[in-house]
Design an enzyme around this catalytic site. Structure first.
Site, short mmCIF file in Angstrom:
data_model
loop_
_atom_site.label_atom_id
_atom_site.label_comp_id
_atom_site.label_asym_id
_atom_site.label_seq_id
_atom_site.Cartn_x
_atom_site.Cartn_y
_atom_site.Cartn_z
N LYS A 1 0.85 -1.20 0.00
CA LYS A 1 0.00 0.00 0.00
C LYS A 1 0.87 1.24 0.00
CE LYS A 1 -4.45 0.85 0.28
NZ LYS A 1 -5.45 -0.03 -0.35
P1 NAD Z 1 -13.13 7.54 -3.58
O1 NAD Z 1 -12.12 8.55 -3.23
O2 NAD Z 1 -13.48 7.32 -5.01
O3 NAD Z 1 -14.52 7.87 -2.83
C1 NAD Z 1 -14.61 8.00 -1.45
C2 NAD Z 1 -16.02 8.48 -1.13
O4 NAD Z 1 -16.20 8.51 0.29
C3 NAD Z 1 -16.32 9.90 -1.59
O5 NAD Z 1 -17.68 10.00 -1.95
C4 NAD Z 1 -16.04 10.73 -0.33
O6 NAD Z 1 -16.73 11.97 -0.34
C5 NAD Z 1 -16.57 9.81 0.72
N1 NAD Z 1 -16.03 10.01 2.07
C6 NAD Z 1 -14.72 10.11 2.43
N2 NAD Z 1 -14.64 10.27 3.77
C7 NAD Z 1 -15.91 10.24 4.23
C8 NAD Z 1 -16.49 10.34 5.52
N3 NAD Z 1 -15.74 10.49 6.60
N4 NAD Z 1 -17.84 10.27 5.61
C9 NAD Z 1 -18.62 10.12 4.52
N5 NAD Z 1 -18.13 10.01 3.29
C10 NAD Z 1 -16.80 10.08 3.15
O7 NAD Z 1 -12.65 6.19 -2.88
P2 NAD Z 1 -13.00 4.70 -3.31
O8 NAD Z 1 -11.99 4.25 -4.30
O9 NAD Z 1 -14.45 4.61 -3.62
O10 NAD Z 1 -12.67 3.93 -1.96
C11 NAD Z 1 -13.59 3.87 -0.87
C12 NAD Z 1 -13.14 2.82 0.12
O11 NAD Z 1 -13.08 1.54 -0.54
C13 NAD Z 1 -11.76 3.02 0.74
O12 NAD Z 1 -11.77 2.49 2.04
C14 NAD Z 1 -10.85 2.16 -0.13
O13 NAD Z 1 -9.68 1.78 0.55
C15 NAD Z 1 -11.77 0.99 -0.38
N6 NAD Z 1 -11.45 0.22 -1.59
C16 NAD Z 1 -11.39 0.79 -2.81
C17 NAD Z 1 -11.13 0.01 -3.93
C18 NAD Z 1 -11.11 0.58 -5.32
O14 NAD Z 1 -10.98 -0.21 -6.30
N7 NAD Z 1 -11.29 1.87 -5.53
C19 NAD Z 1 -10.89 -1.37 -3.79
C20 NAD Z 1 -10.99 -1.94 -2.51
C21 NAD Z 1 -11.26 -1.13 -1.42
#
Ligand code: NAD
Length: 438
Positions: free
Chosen positions: A120
């Site tokens: 990571k």
């Molecule tokens: P992203 O940046 O595209 O979106 C994050 C979303 O969460 C946004 O809408 C943001 O406004 C919101 N957000 C952030 N902090 C917040 C809070 N405290 N309260 C409410 N909303 C909040 O991120 P993503 O890629 O969608 O990732 C989201 C989660 O999923 C993370 O934990 C990431 O590690 C996990 N994840 C992502 C992927 C991927 O392929 N993108 C894969 C596995 C896990």
């Protein structure tokens, strides 16, 4: 003479490096599972420990100013394949959290049985501070894109050889997406050096962008059917986070007839008991940069999402949001962890006592890394695997992972999370033993 720094109480490096790893969920779960398997404390410590951790500082020239960004690269375990894990840009990146996220990737790739390890990157980017430094007004998505692209480009210049050697294969995470991955490709000129590349960039995989949200929706639908006995058309879900994971999960669930009754993001939320019109909400977010103010729903405060009367709650934003403070008020019958580590250990125990099923992150959100596996494997092929075939791979691997996890959970009378972690560490341990790494 005082030994206290005259410049500030805490240097950025001190902010990143804590003396001891705090009690973390992945560590506690691995220790529990390791003991269950009869592994010695020393072996468990080997499994828990990262293989390498770097704290770095990158001076970036952004819009004519020099902005110094700090970050952490954590390479946890590569017994089963190259270190794999996303690049996160966030204001609260810390060394131990990055290590924990890398460890989670080791567990995730093992839980769904694909040949990657866990790594990571976390880069500290405080967008609120950036708006202030550059005299801009939020929400300015073009400005935010300049910052994230520059941060990732400078990072790729600094560590690019790790990518080119396929030692560490990065992907998107919070704050990054396909555009940033294209910049890594531009730097390495190697299509296998990064996954999550956008359409048109050599080696891109159709459906990769949608894959994590698709997987979350698949797991939710299976859970509704198998454990909750609620047909999709009568089910309601609430989703925290409407970024890559949350928005695609919402789209696929709505397509399957599920009512998405509440959604929040960093700026606010929206709800509608009859179900939100997800296409209209996506269009609203494209215009406004947030779900807040959506005309097709009523306002919803971020904390209220946890108490909505739904079948499944899907945290898909950030970590540690379901805690001992709000777990008692959760009305959902199941939690599907779209985000990484959204539920604290204390909250998990409360949910278990209350009979609320938790589908752990290492299974629930592994659709993205499964798609990354296809993207990596086919990166030199000029022929694309169609999205529907790739989605079928996600269904197949998730279905197997859910089945073996449920079977072990029933057999050992442990939670799904404990069962999934147990299966994962057994696989990692076997690979380490086989390669004489332990
Ligand atoms: P992203 O940046 O595209 O979106 C994050 C979303 O969460 C946004 O809408 C943001 O406004 C919101 N957000 C952030 N902090 C917040 C809070 N405290 N309260 C409410 N909303 C909040 O991120 P993503 O890629 O969608 O990732 C989201 C989660 O999923 C993370 O934990 C990431 O590690 C996990 N994840 C992502 C992927 C991927 O392929 N993108 C894969 C596995 C896990």
């Amino acid at each position: 003479m005082s030994t206290k720094s005259a410049i500030s109480d805490h240097s950025p490096l001190e902010g990143l490096v804590c003396s001891r790893e705090p009690e973390t969920r992945s560590r506690a779960l691995m220790e529990r599972a390791g003991r269950h398997l009869g592994l010695s404390d020393a072996t468990i410590a080997e499994l828990v420990s990262p293989q390498e951790v770097r704290a770095f500082r990158i001076p970036c020239k952004i819009l004519g100013k020099v902005i110094v960004l700090w970050g952490v690269l954590a390479l946890h375990n590569n017994a089963r394949g190259p270190f794999k894990g996303g690049i996160r840009l966030a204001s609260d990146v810390s060394l131990w959290e990055t290590v924990e996220l890398a460890r989670l990737m080791t567990l995730k790739t093992a839980a769904v049985d694909i040949e990657f390890g866990g790594g990571k990157t976390g880069i500290r980017v405080d967008m609120a501070e950036m708006y202030r430094v550059f005299g801009r007004t939020p929400i300015d998505r073009d400005f935010e894109k300049i910052i994230s692209l520059d941060a990732v480009e400078y990072y790729a210049k600094a560590v690019g050889s790790l990518f080119s050697e396929h030692h560490y294969v990065p992907a998107p995470d919070m704050g990054t997406g396909p555009d940033e991955m294209a910049f890594i490709y531009n730097e390495t000129q190697d299509s296998a050096s990064v996954t999550g590349k956008p359409e048109g960039t050599p080696g891109w995989q159709p459906g990769r962008r949608e894959a994590t949200g698709f997987g979350v929706s698949y797991v939710t639908l299976r859970l509704l059917e198998d454990r909750l006995n609620v047909p999709a058309r009568r089910a309601a879900v609430a989703i925290q986070g409407f970024g890559n994971v949350g928005s695609y999960a919402a789209r696929y669930l709505a397509e399957a007839g599920v009512r998405v009754v509440g959604v929040t993001d960093s700026y606010g939320g929206t709800c509608r008991t009859a179900g939100l019109d997800i296409d209209a909400l996506v269009a609203h977010v494209e215009r406004e940069g947030t779900v807040r103010g959506f005309a097709g729903g009523d306002p919803l405060l971020n904390d209220q999402i946890f108490a909505l009367d739904v079948d499944v709650l899907i945290p898909a934003a950030t970590g540690h949001v379901i805690t001992d403070r709000n777990a008692g008020g959760i009305r959902a019958r199941a939690v599907v962890e779209g985000a990484n580590m959204p539920t604290t250990m204390e909250a998990m125990d409360i949910l278990t006592r209350r009979g609320i099923v938790v589908m752990p992150d290492i299974v629930a959100n592994s659709g993205g890394v499964i798609a990354s596996m296809e993207e990596y494997a086919r990166s030199l092929s000029a022929a694309k695997m169609p999205q529907e075939r790739m989605f079928q791979t996600i269904r197949d691997l998730l279905s197997t992972a859910m089945d073996v996890t449920a079977a072990r959970s029933d057999e050992l009378k442990v939670t799904l999370t404990e069962a999934a972690v147990g299966i994962a560490i057994e696989r990692v341990y076997d690979a380490m033993r086989g390669r004489r790494m332990i």
